[in-house]
Design an enzyme around this catalytic site. Structure first.
Site, short mmCIF file in Angstrom:
data_model
loop_
_atom_site.label_atom_id
_atom_site.label_comp_id
_atom_site.label_asym_id
_atom_site.label_seq_id
_atom_site.Cartn_x
_atom_site.Cartn_y
_atom_site.Cartn_z
N GLY A 18 0.78 -1.23 0.00
CA GLY A 18 0.00 0.00 0.00
C GLY A 18 0.81 1.28 0.00
O GLY A 18 0.34 2.31 0.45
N ASN A 61 1.54 3.06 -2.60
CA ASN A 61 0.86 4.02 -3.48
C ASN A 61 -0.38 4.59 -2.81
O ASN A 61 -0.70 5.77 -2.99
CB ASN A 61 0.52 3.36 -4.82
CG ASN A 61 1.71 3.35 -5.75
OD1 ASN A 61 2.12 4.39 -6.26
ND2 ASN A 61 2.31 2.17 -5.95
N ILE A 69 -7.16 -8.36 -12.35
CA ILE A 69 -7.66 -7.73 -13.58
C ILE A 69 -9.19 -7.70 -13.47
O ILE A 69 -9.82 -8.74 -13.24
CB ILE A 69 -7.21 -8.52 -14.82
CG1 ILE A 69 -5.69 -8.38 -14.97
CG2 ILE A 69 -7.93 -8.01 -16.08
CD1 ILE A 69 -5.09 -9.13 -16.13
N LEU A 70 -9.75 -6.50 -13.60
CA LEU A 70 -11.20 -6.37 -13.47
C LEU A 70 -11.86 -6.76 -14.81
O LEU A 70 -11.34 -6.44 -15.88
CB LEU A 70 -11.57 -4.93 -13.09
CG LEU A 70 -11.04 -4.49 -11.71
CD1 LEU A 70 -11.21 -2.99 -11.53
CD2 LEU A 70 -11.73 -5.27 -10.59
N ASN A 110 -5.35 3.33 -13.00
CA ASN A 110 -4.41 2.30 -12.56
C ASN A 110 -2.99 2.83 -12.65
O ASN A 110 -2.67 3.60 -13.57
CB ASN A 110 -4.55 1.06 -13.46
CG ASN A 110 -3.60 -0.05 -13.04
OD1 ASN A 110 -3.46 -0.37 -11.86
ND2 ASN A 110 -2.91 -0.65 -14.01
N HIS A 165 0.83 1.52 -13.20
CA HIS A 165 1.59 0.34 -13.64
C HIS A 165 3.08 0.69 -13.63
O HIS A 165 3.47 1.75 -14.11
CB HIS A 165 1.14 -0.08 -15.04
CG HIS A 165 1.84 -1.32 -15.49
ND1 HIS A 165 1.49 -2.57 -15.02
CD2 HIS A 165 2.91 -1.50 -16.30
CE1 HIS A 165 2.31 -3.47 -15.54
NE2 HIS A 165 3.17 -2.86 -16.32
N GLU A 180 -11.22 -2.42 -21.09
CA GLU A 180 -11.33 -3.89 -21.12
C GLU A 180 -10.04 -4.58 -21.52
O GLU A 180 -9.93 -5.80 -21.40
CB GLU A 180 -12.53 -4.32 -22.00
CG GLU A 180 -12.46 -3.95 -23.46
CD GLU A 180 -12.61 -2.45 -23.75
OE1 GLU A 180 -12.99 -1.68 -22.85
OE2 GLU A 180 -12.32 -2.06 -24.89
N ASP A 236 -4.08 -3.08 -18.93
CA ASP A 236 -3.07 -2.02 -19.11
C ASP A 236 -3.19 -1.31 -20.45
O ASP A 236 -2.22 -0.72 -20.94
CB ASP A 236 -1.64 -2.59 -18.93
CG ASP A 236 -1.40 -3.10 -17.52
OD1 ASP A 236 -1.94 -2.52 -16.57
OD2 ASP A 236 -0.67 -4.10 -17.38
N GLU A 278 6.20 6.58 -9.31
CA GLU A 278 4.83 6.20 -8.91
C GLU A 278 4.22 7.12 -7.86
O GLU A 278 3.09 7.59 -8.01
CB GLU A 278 4.82 4.77 -8.37
CG GLU A 278 5.20 3.74 -9.42
CD GLU A 278 4.99 2.32 -8.93
OE1 GLU A 278 3.94 2.02 -8.36
OE2 GLU A 278 5.90 1.50 -9.13
C1 GAR Z 1 3.52 -1.00 -7.35
O1 GAR Z 1 4.81 -0.96 -7.92
C2 GAR Z 1 2.47 -0.91 -8.44
O2 GAR Z 1 2.82 -0.08 -9.51
C3 GAR Z 1 2.42 -2.35 -8.89
O3 GAR Z 1 2.51 -3.10 -7.69
C4 GAR Z 1 3.26 -2.35 -6.72
C5 GAR Z 1 2.40 -2.26 -5.47
O4 GAR Z 1 3.03 -1.56 -4.45
N1 GAR Z 1 1.23 -2.61 -9.65
C6 GAR Z 1 1.17 -3.46 -10.65
O5 GAR Z 1 2.09 -4.16 -10.98
C7 GAR Z 1 -0.18 -3.51 -11.37
N2 GAR Z 1 -0.05 -4.24 -12.60
P1 GAR Z 1 2.22 -0.88 -3.26
O6 GAR Z 1 1.24 -1.90 -2.71
O7 GAR Z 1 3.29 -0.57 -2.24
O8 GAR Z 1 1.54 0.35 -3.79
#
Ligand code: GAR
Length: 202
Positions: A14, A16, A91-92, A106, A108, A146, A149, A179
Site C-alpha cells: 500500500g 501508493n 484484472i477487473l 491504474n 503500472h 477492457e 493495461d 509512482e
Molecule cells: C507498485 O509498484 C504498483 O505499480 C504495482 O505493484 C506495486 C504495489 O506496491 N502494480 C502493478 O504491478 C499492477 N499491474 P504498493 O502496494 O506498495 O503500492
C-alpha cells in the site's frame, strides 16, 4: 467545496495508497476525498495504512467467488465517483468496468506499452525489464478499459536503470521517482474533472 469521492483498491503493502493519503493530508489532493479503501485480502499493509489515516476500509477477497459483485456493492454504498487501482494486482472484468461506468485509474510500474498486460505485475515487471536489458523504465498512470493495461495513458515518467540493479532496487527507485509522484497528480486531475462535471450539472 464539492469533492469527488474516491475508492482505492489495493493488494499489498500500500505505498501508493500512502502516497495518495499523504497528498490528501498535504492538501494536494483537494478535488477528491478518499472515502474507502478496498483490500483484496486480509492482513495486507494497505489496511493498516487506511486505518491509521482514519479512512473506511473493507476487505473483499479477490480469489473468492462474488469478489466483483462485493466491490460493486461497496462502490455504490459509498457513492464512489472514481476508483483507483493502487497496487491492485488483479484484472477487473469488462462487465465490472461497464457496470461501474465511472473512471478507474491504474498505476503500472513500467512505461506502457512495454512490460505490461496479463502476467506483468509487481516485481515481475521489473525483472522483465532487467532481463530484456532496457536502460530506461518508469511508471504509467492510465484509465482502465477492457484491455489489461490498455486504457488511455494519463501520465508517464521515465526512470533510469543502473548497473547492478535488481528487481527490488529498481522497484523501489521507480516507486520513489515516479509512482508516488504521478499517482496523486493524476488522481487530482481526474477528480477536478469530475467536480467540474458535477458543478455543470447542478
Ligand atoms: C507498485 O509498484 C504498483 O505499480 C504495482 O505493484 C506495486 C504495489 O506496491 N502494480 C502493478 O504491478 C499492477 N499491474 P504498493 O502496494 O506498495 O503500492
Amino acid at each position: 467545496m464539492l469533492k469527488a469521492s474516491i475508492a482505492v483498491l489495493a493488494s499489498g503493502g500500500g505505498t501508493n495508497l500512502q502516497a495518495l493519503l499523504d497528498a490528501q493530508a498535504r492538501g494536494e489532493l483537494k478535488s477528491g476525498e478518499i472515502r474507502l479503501v478496498i483490500a483484496d485480502r486480509p492482513g495486507i499493509g494497505a489496511i493498516a495504512r487506511a486505518q491509521a489515516a482514519g479512512v473506511a476500509c473493507a476487505v473483499a477477497v479477490r480469489r473468492e467467488a462474488g469478489f466483483e459483485a462485493q466491490v460493486q456493492e461497496l462502490l455504490a454504498q459509498y457513492r464512489i465517483d472514481m476508483a483507483v487501482l493502487a497496487g491492485f494486482l488483479g484484472i477487473l472484468s469488462p462487465a465490472f468496468i461497464r457496470t461501474f461506468g465511472k473512471p478507474i485509474l491504474n498505476i503500472h510500474p513500467s512505461l506502457i506499452p512495454s512490460f505490461c498486460g496479463k502476467g506483468f505485475y509487481g516485481l515481475r515487471v521489473h525483472q522483465a525489464a532487467l532481463d530484456y536489458g532496457v536502460k530506461v523504465t518508469g511508471a504509467t498512470v492510465h484509465l482502465v478499459n477492457e484491455v489489461p493495461d490498455g486504457g488511455k495513458i494519463l501520465l508517464q515518467r521515465a526512470v533510469d536503470i543502473r548497473p547492478g540493479d535488481t528487481a527490488e532496487t529498481l522497484q523501489r527507485r521507480v516507486m520513489e521517482e515516479a509512482e508516488w509522484k504521478l499517482l496523486p497528480q493524476a488522481v487530482e486531475t481526474a477528480a477536478a474533472e469530475i467536480v467540474e462535471e458535477k458543478e455543470n450539472l447542478s
